[in-house]
Structures are given as C-alpha cells and as structure tokens.
Design a protein around this motif. Sequence first.
Motif, PDB file in Angstrom:
ATOM      1  N   ALA A 189      48.059  17.385  57.075  1.00  0.00           N
ATOM      2  CA  ALA A 189      47.335  18.533  56.503  1.00  0.00           C
ATOM      3  C   ALA A 189      47.957  18.815  55.141  1.00  0.00           C
ATOM      4  CB  ALA A 189      47.462  19.744  57.410  1.00  0.00           C
ATOM      5  N   VAL A 190      47.113  18.929  54.112  1.00  0.00           N
ATOM      6  CA  VAL A 190      47.637  19.135  52.757  1.00  0.00           C
ATOM      7  C   VAL A 190      46.990  20.361  52.139  1.00  0.00           C
ATOM      8  CG1 VAL A 190      48.012  16.661  52.426  1.00  0.00           C
ATOM      9  CG2 VAL A 190      45.906  17.719  51.593  1.00  0.00           C
ATOM     10  N   CYS A 191      47.638  20.909  51.108  1.00  0.00           N
ATOM     11  CA  CYS A 191      47.016  21.999  50.349  1.00  0.00           C
ATOM     12  C   CYS A 191      47.737  22.154  49.012  1.00  0.00           C
ATOM     13  CB  CYS A 191      47.059  23.301  51.130  1.00  0.00           C
ATOM     14  SG  CYS A 191      48.663  24.062  51.183  1.00  0.00           S
ATOM     15  N   SER A 192      47.103  22.924  48.123  1.00  0.00           N
ATOM     16  CA  SER A 192      47.686  23.333  46.840  1.00  0.00           C
ATOM     17  C   SER A 192      48.085  22.179  45.939  1.00  0.00           C
ATOM     18  CB  SER A 192      48.925  24.204  47.070  1.00  0.00           C
ATOM     19  OG  SER A 192      48.621  25.343  47.772  1.00  0.00           O
ATOM     20  N   PRO A 193      47.204  21.204  45.688  1.00  0.00           N
ATOM     21  CA  PRO A 193      47.576  20.168  44.718  1.00  0.00           C
ATOM     22  C   PRO A 193      47.672  20.773  43.315  1.00  0.00           C
ATOM     23  CG  PRO A 193      45.266  19.933  45.317  1.00  0.00           C
ATOM     24  CD  PRO A 193      45.813  21.031  46.178  1.00  0.00           C
ATOM     25  N   ARG A 194      48.758  20.409  42.568  1.00  0.00           N
ATOM     26  CA  ARG A 194      48.972  20.981  41.239  1.00  0.00           C
ATOM     27  C   ARG A 194      49.349  19.869  40.251  1.00  0.00           C
ATOM     28  NH1 ARG A 194      46.710  24.392  43.645  1.00  0.00           N
ATOM     29  NH2 ARG A 194      47.415  26.494  44.235  1.00  0.00           N
ATOM     30  N   LEU A 195      48.552  19.669  39.207  1.00  0.00           N
ATOM     31  CA  LEU A 195      48.758  18.610  38.217  1.00  0.00           C
ATOM     32  C   LEU A 195      49.806  19.028  37.199  1.00  0.00           C
ATOM     33  CD1 LEU A 195      47.747  15.851  37.062  1.00  0.00           C
ATOM     34  CD2 LEU A 195      46.015  17.169  35.785  1.00  0.00           C
ATOM     35  N   SER A 196      50.728  18.110  36.873  1.00  0.00           N
ATOM     36  CA  SER A 196      51.808  18.429  35.926  1.00  0.00           C
ATOM     37  C   SER A 196      51.246  18.558  34.517  1.00  0.00           C
ATOM     38  CB  SER A 196      52.863  17.319  35.965  1.00  0.00           C
ATOM     39  OG  SER A 196      52.262  16.084  35.634  1.00  0.00           O
ATOM     40  N   PRO A 197      51.918  19.344  33.664  1.00  0.00           N
ATOM     41  CA  PRO A 197      51.433  19.522  32.281  1.00  0.00           C
ATOM     42  C   PRO A 197      51.283  18.204  31.521  1.00  0.00           C
ATOM     43  CG  PRO A 197      53.112  21.149  32.805  1.00  0.00           C
ATOM     44  CD  PRO A 197      53.082  20.198  33.958  1.00  0.00           C
ATOM     45  N   ASP A 198      52.119  17.202  31.868  1.00  0.00           N
ATOM     46  CA  ASP A 198      51.972  15.915  31.149  1.00  0.00           C
ATOM     47  C   ASP A 198      50.905  15.029  31.800  1.00  0.00           C
ATOM     48  OD1 ASP A 198      54.973  14.343  32.586  1.00  0.00           O
ATOM     49  OD2 ASP A 198      53.057  14.979  33.468  1.00  0.00           O
ATOM     50  N   LEU A 199      50.158  15.614  32.757  1.00  0.00           N
ATOM     51  CA  LEU A 199      49.012  14.931  33.392  1.00  0.00           C
ATOM     52  C   LEU A 199      49.413  13.634  34.080  1.00  0.00           C
ATOM     53  CD1 LEU A 199      46.295  15.383  30.572  1.00  0.00           C
ATOM     54  CD2 LEU A 199      47.050  17.026  32.302  1.00  0.00           C
ATOM     55  N   CYS A 200      50.679  13.573  34.549  1.00  0.00           N
ATOM     56  CA  CYS A 200      51.107  12.308  35.175  1.00  0.00           C
ATOM     57  C   CYS A 200      51.291  12.393  36.669  1.00  0.00           C
ATOM     58  CB  CYS A 200      52.437  11.847  34.565  1.00  0.00           C
ATOM     59  SG  CYS A 200      52.254  11.340  32.853  1.00  0.00           S
ATOM     60  N   ARG A 201      51.586  13.635  37.182  1.00  0.00           N
ATOM     61  CA  ARG A 201      51.895  13.720  38.603  1.00  0.00           C
ATOM     62  C   ARG A 201      51.258  14.946  39.247  1.00  0.00           C
ATOM     63  NH1 ARG A 201      57.935  13.704  37.869  1.00  0.00           N
ATOM     64  NH2 ARG A 201      57.248  14.419  35.831  1.00  0.00           N
ATOM     65  N   ILE A 202      51.045  14.813  40.550  1.00  0.00           N
ATOM     66  CA  ILE A 202      50.440  15.903  41.331  1.00  0.00           C
ATOM     67  C   ILE A 202      51.391  16.256  42.467  1.00  0.00           C
ATOM     68  CG2 ILE A 202      48.518  16.574  42.840  1.00  0.00           C
ATOM     69  CD1 ILE A 202      46.814  14.444  41.359  1.00  0.00           C
ATOM     70  N   VAL A 203      51.823  17.519  42.540  1.00  0.00           N
ATOM     71  CA  VAL A 203      52.596  17.949  43.720  1.00  0.00           C
ATOM     72  C   VAL A 203      51.651  18.666  44.670  1.00  0.00           C
ATOM     73  CG1 VAL A 203      54.891  18.120  42.672  1.00  0.00           C
ATOM     74  CG2 VAL A 203      53.316  20.081  42.547  1.00  0.00           C
ATOM     75  N   TYR A 204      51.971  18.617  45.934  1.00  0.00           N
ATOM     76  CA  TYR A 204      51.164  19.331  46.939  1.00  0.00           C
ATOM     77  C   TYR A 204      52.016  19.558  48.184  1.00  0.00           C
ATOM     78  CZ  TYR A 204      50.501  14.555  48.755  1.00  0.00           C
ATOM     79  OH  TYR A 204      50.720  13.275  49.239  1.00  0.00           O
ATOM     80  N   LEU A 205      51.550  20.483  49.027  1.00  0.00           N
ATOM     81  CA  LEU A 205      52.251  20.780  50.276  1.00  0.00           C
ATOM     82  C   LEU A 205      51.609  19.995  51.414  1.00  0.00           C
ATOM     83  CD1 LEU A 205      52.589  24.676  49.958  1.00  0.00           C
ATOM     84  CD2 LEU A 205      54.355  22.952  49.531  1.00  0.00           C
ATOM     85  N   GLU A 206      52.434  19.505  52.321  1.00  0.00           N
ATOM     86  CA  GLU A 206      51.927  18.715  53.448  1.00  0.00           C
ATOM     87  C   GLU A 206      52.643  19.110  54.737  1.00  0.00           C
ATOM     88  OE1 GLU A 206      53.131  14.487  54.152  1.00  0.00           O
ATOM     89  OE2 GLU A 206      51.037  14.088  53.663  1.00  0.00           O
ATOM     90  N   CYS A 207      51.875  19.198  55.828  1.00  0.00           N
ATOM     91  CA  CYS A 207      52.522  19.460  57.128  1.00  0.00           C
ATOM     92  C   CYS A 207      51.731  18.762  58.224  1.00  0.00           C
ATOM     93  CB  CYS A 207      52.616  20.961  57.389  1.00  0.00           C
ATOM     94  SG  CYS A 207      51.073  21.786  57.625  1.00  0.00           S
ATOM     95  N   GLY A 208      52.154  19.000  59.462  1.00  0.00           N
ATOM     96  CA  GLY A 208      51.540  18.310  60.597  1.00  0.00           C
ATOM     97  C   GLY A 208      50.183  18.883  60.964  1.00  0.00           C
ATOM     98  N   VAL A 209      49.395  18.073  61.679  1.00  0.00           N
ATOM     99  CA  VAL A 209      48.063  18.506  62.125  1.00  0.00           C
ATOM    100  C   VAL A 209      48.181  19.097  63.531  1.00  0.00           C
ATOM    101  CG1 VAL A 209      45.738  17.719  62.712  1.00  0.00           C
ATOM    102  CG2 VAL A 209      46.914  16.751  60.742  1.00  0.00           C
TER     103      VAL A 209
END
Length: 620
Positions: A189-209
């Motif tokens: 289960a994932v949520c809150s993808p956030r793109l870095s200012p340099d447009l190179c990486r995406i962080v997001y939160l992940e947990c169990g289903v």
Amino acid sequence: MCSCEGSPGQIWHKNRKLKCLNLTTLNKHGKVYEDDQFGCMVWSHSETHLLYVAEKKRPKTESYFQGPETGLLADEEETIKTDKKEETVLGQQFEYYEDWGEALVRKSSPVLCVLDIEGSNITVLEGIPTNISPGQAFWSPNDTGLVFVGWWHEPFRLGLKYCANRRSSLFYVDLASGKCEQLSSNSSAVCSPRLSPDLCRIVYLECGVFGPHLQCSRLCMFDWYTKQTSVVVDVVQRAKEDGFTGICSSMLSPRCWSADSQRVLISCPQRCRKDLLVVDTSTGEVTSLTSQSEEGSWSLLNIHRDLMVVSCSSPNCPPDLRVGFLPAKGSESKMSWVTLEETQPQADISWQTLNFSPPPEEDNRQYPGLDFNAILLKPTEVTTGGKLPLIVMPHGGPHSVLVSEWYLSTAVLCKMGFSILLVNYRGSLGFGQDNIYSLPGNIGTQDVKDVQFAVDSVLKQGGFDEQKIAVVGGSHGGFLACHLIGQYPEFYKACVTRNPVTNLATMVGCTDIPDWCMVEAGYEYNTDIRLEPANLEQMLNKSPIKHVSKVKTPVLLMLGEDDKRVPSKQGIEYYRALKALQVPVRLLWYPGNNHSLSKVDAESDGFMNAALWIIQHLSL
Ligand SMILES: CC(=O)N[C@@H](C)C(=O)N[C@@H](C)C(=O)N[C@@H](C)C(=O)O
C-alpha cells in the motif's frame, strides 16, 4: 485555478482573470474531487495544462418505460450539444455504484483529467487499468506523462479514509502512447508520492496490505532515470537508541523536499509528541528539528527553497505560525524560528506526559516489554485541599495517537475545572510497529486494562476526586468508554460516547471497513472470507455489548446519521440495551453528519451537551 461543485473554474494571472470555465458543464466527467485522498490540482511544468481528478462520466440512462420526449425545458435548450447524440442506456437509473466509504461517499471511479488552458479543452486520460482507481497525481519530468497512486478496486471497494493499508501502487501513464507502467510493488500500500525539485526522484510512503489500518511505514524512493527503488527509512519494530520510533504519518506534506533534493521533511508522531524530522535520502539518517522544543506538536505546512512554514502548539497553547530556514546538513541543531503569529500559553492550564509500563501480569506475551503513555492536563488554580474531577479520554482507531497539541475541547473543559487524561494505550501509533501489532486480537482486554491502569496510577498521585470521574470517547474510543463502564461498573460516574463501536459482530456486515472488525478481533482478512459462527462469537465476546448488563453509569450517546464507518445502529443497539436495563441514557441524533460529527451543529451542540451531562452526573 479553483473549481468547486457546479461553480466555474477560474484562471488568474496575477490580478487579472484570464479565463472562466465550468468544468462540469463541459460534460466530460462528473464532480471534481477536492479531497486529500484522491484529489489534486497541479500545473504542468510548462504551466500550459492543469491536472485534476474527477468522477468518471456515467452513461445517460432512461427507464424502460420512458415516454416520448416531452420537449426540453427552456433551460435545457442551453445545454451544450455534444458532437454526437449521447448514448442512452435503458434501465440503469438504479444501478448500484459502490463508493470508497466514509468521507468519500459518491466517489466511485476517479479519472485523471487534463485541462489545456489555451484551447479550453479537457482530456480524460485513457490507458489506466480498469481495475485501478487513480489519485494523488502529478506531472512527470518534462510533462511527458502523469505519475499517480492507483488503488485496486476489485473485487470490491472498502473504506479508504484512515485506511493506509489498501492495496495500491505507484503508476506512470505516458501521454503520447497512453501506456501505463507500474513503478512500485504489486503487493503493498503506497501514498503521498512527492517529486524532488531536481525532477530526478520520487519519495513515497509504503506499508503492508490489510492488517492494522494505520501503522509504521517505509519511506521509499524511486529514481526516475535508473528506475531503481530504494528503502530510505524502513519500518521500526521497537524504538531505536536515539528514540526514533519510525515513520507513522499517513501522508507527506504536499511539499517536503529540501532545495538540494537531498533531504525530506516529515511531521511525524513520536510517542505523544509530533516532531519535524529531517531524513537524509542518501544515508537514511533521521534527525529531529524539534524534539528539544517545549512545544509538543509541529506540523510542516510548506517548504520552498528551504524556507519552511510550520504550525506548532501544545495542550495549553493554541497553534502559532512560524518560519525558518532548514539548516545545512549536519547543522540541524542550529534550527531557529521566527514566529509570525504569536499565541499565548494558557496560564490556567498545566500539562505533563506520563509513561506507563503495564504490570507483569498484563505484559503481552507475543510482544513483551512494551510501554505506553498519557497526557494529563490540569487546571493550575485549584482551591487548597480541593480535589479535581477527572475526564478520561482514550483515542479511537485504535491505531492512532493523541499527541501533545492544542485540543480546543479539552482546553475548555480544563478551564471549566476538569483534569483530563488523554491515554495512548498499547496499539497506538508512534511507539514502533510491535506496539501496533500487540493489540489486534486483544481489543476489549489489553486496551481497556491499559486505560484503567493509567487512571489508577494517576489517582495514586492524589488531588483527584475518585467519586467524580467521567469517560469520553468516540469510535474505538467509544468502544473503550463502553467497555470501561461495563468492566468497572460504579467507577465512572458519567460516560459520553460518539459513534461508538459496541458490537463487532453486528458491525462487520454494515461498515465500510469489515476487514477492521476481523483484524482487530484477531483474524486474518481476505476478500473472499466467509464468516463462521465462531468468528461472530469471538467478535461479540470482544465487544462492549457483552458487558452491558453490568453498566450503572449514565450514558450520553451522539450518533451521526450518515456514518459509514461505525453505522449509527451500533449506538442504537447499545442505547436499547441500556433502556431495557433502566440505565440513564440519552441519545443525540445528528442528521447530515458522518463519523467525524464535525459539522458546526454537531460539534457545538455535542460539546455543550457532553459538558452538561458530565456536570450533571458528577454532581458538580
Ligand atoms: C486507525 C484508524 O483510525 N482506523 C480506522 C480504520 C478507523 O476509522 N477506526 C475507527 C473505528 C475509529 O476508531 N476511528 C477514529 C480515528 C475516530 O475517532 O474516528
């Protein structure tokens, strides 16, 4: 750009209105989503297109017995004619469209929409798998496509609000080819993808289903160019040596990256504080910007070019707004804030955090050695020798947490002369994953005993009137309140409960979270499970209704007519049982209110009636 239901969307450039568009009458989709579960409204990097989420357009339907067209009413003639006669489907007016439950009613099939500002035309994205509901979307680097979270909605939808454990994944859809690619795990289960200012990486939160509905998350990072995914911060089972208990936020702030695209800011419960954590995405190191501060709760509102805007508060100090620059890496201890809007601590309210270790006989065998805590608020002015009345407030969830922040209702009750005990029993967020896992299967005993142990421990401090103790709780907090007055009859002189869970066996068939009933009762859940009598018996045995015959405490119930989470029949079932036992009970019914009971009428009326109920039955 703004657009509300039916009202036009407007596009402004500085102080000049460029365009006004009524997104709904363009007849490409249904209502625009404005929630923080699926919703988004994002400019392309080129600022020529706008991305948003709306309900999928439904086919025009007619009855099998529709008479001949009786002519259009005058205002219908203005309807924009589509370029072809709209398909009409017979006999589907009464089609059932399942939705995403509490707080997301009538939201069934979201679609990604792109508005071309220049041409004023809308494209509803094709190519997204039909078994996925998209949301939380943003533009990929170079605007070549869209990145979004997709929630599986087959075989059926379950409630999504407060349920971070629903199977979902990160996807990318290419605008040119319409090709959709899955970027993250197929079984989490994932949520809150956030793109870095340099447009190179995406962080997001992940947990169990499935499993606990809120829990410790992993902070993951997807590298746009290498297509590699890494775990920046993993789940924390037990608090680390530096006290870090893991990331258990249910969402990241809309902007959370440092300007150099190296660090991420997260407001995160840590025991009964909410602190501002800085995560170094290259090392995974977690540093707190606020753990040494007096204020008990910090929320990141925005960050741009390392200038942060935050809100902070304490149980005796309303929120204030502060700004400050994120210190360089390694100098986080040099954080300094400028307060924009000063608020004054309430001199007549004191607060403290109390930590508890359960007695040996109550230790959890599978997860031994866990502790829990509570926040105690007291009026500072007490007549000499006076004894304080006490209101006990266990939180709901059960996997949530009461942090040391400003709660208006508790501050007002304290100013009225009550002491308040906010209890974070084992199973609360912010104490590590083992703490969360310790509760499912033990609800109705471990959580109830933890709350009572905290109350008994506080009473031993002295200064409290043991004949003037009330308990107040909502949802799972209401479950605990009803358990406490059943398991400790005569101890509590008043009970107030909002949309309480009273009987899991009757809730499981009518709630938007049937999996919650199974999991918290101690079972694994899967979508093709068939309940056996033994399952229902176990759910009943863990429910407060099981102890109702022992209740003597007067109960005030508050129910929201539109509650999809804990249906109002739960409260009515308990109300009828008390009436039959001739226990003093009063039920307040709030039409147009859902599980949160947060509309002005319910919240204001509810507070007044709760306070008066407690005053009356504590004989104050
Ligand atoms: C952690 C959590 O909130 N779980 C959800 C599945 C949930 O809605 N639980 C309810 C039974 C509940 O107790 N909700 C709390 C948060 C409330 O006060 O509404």
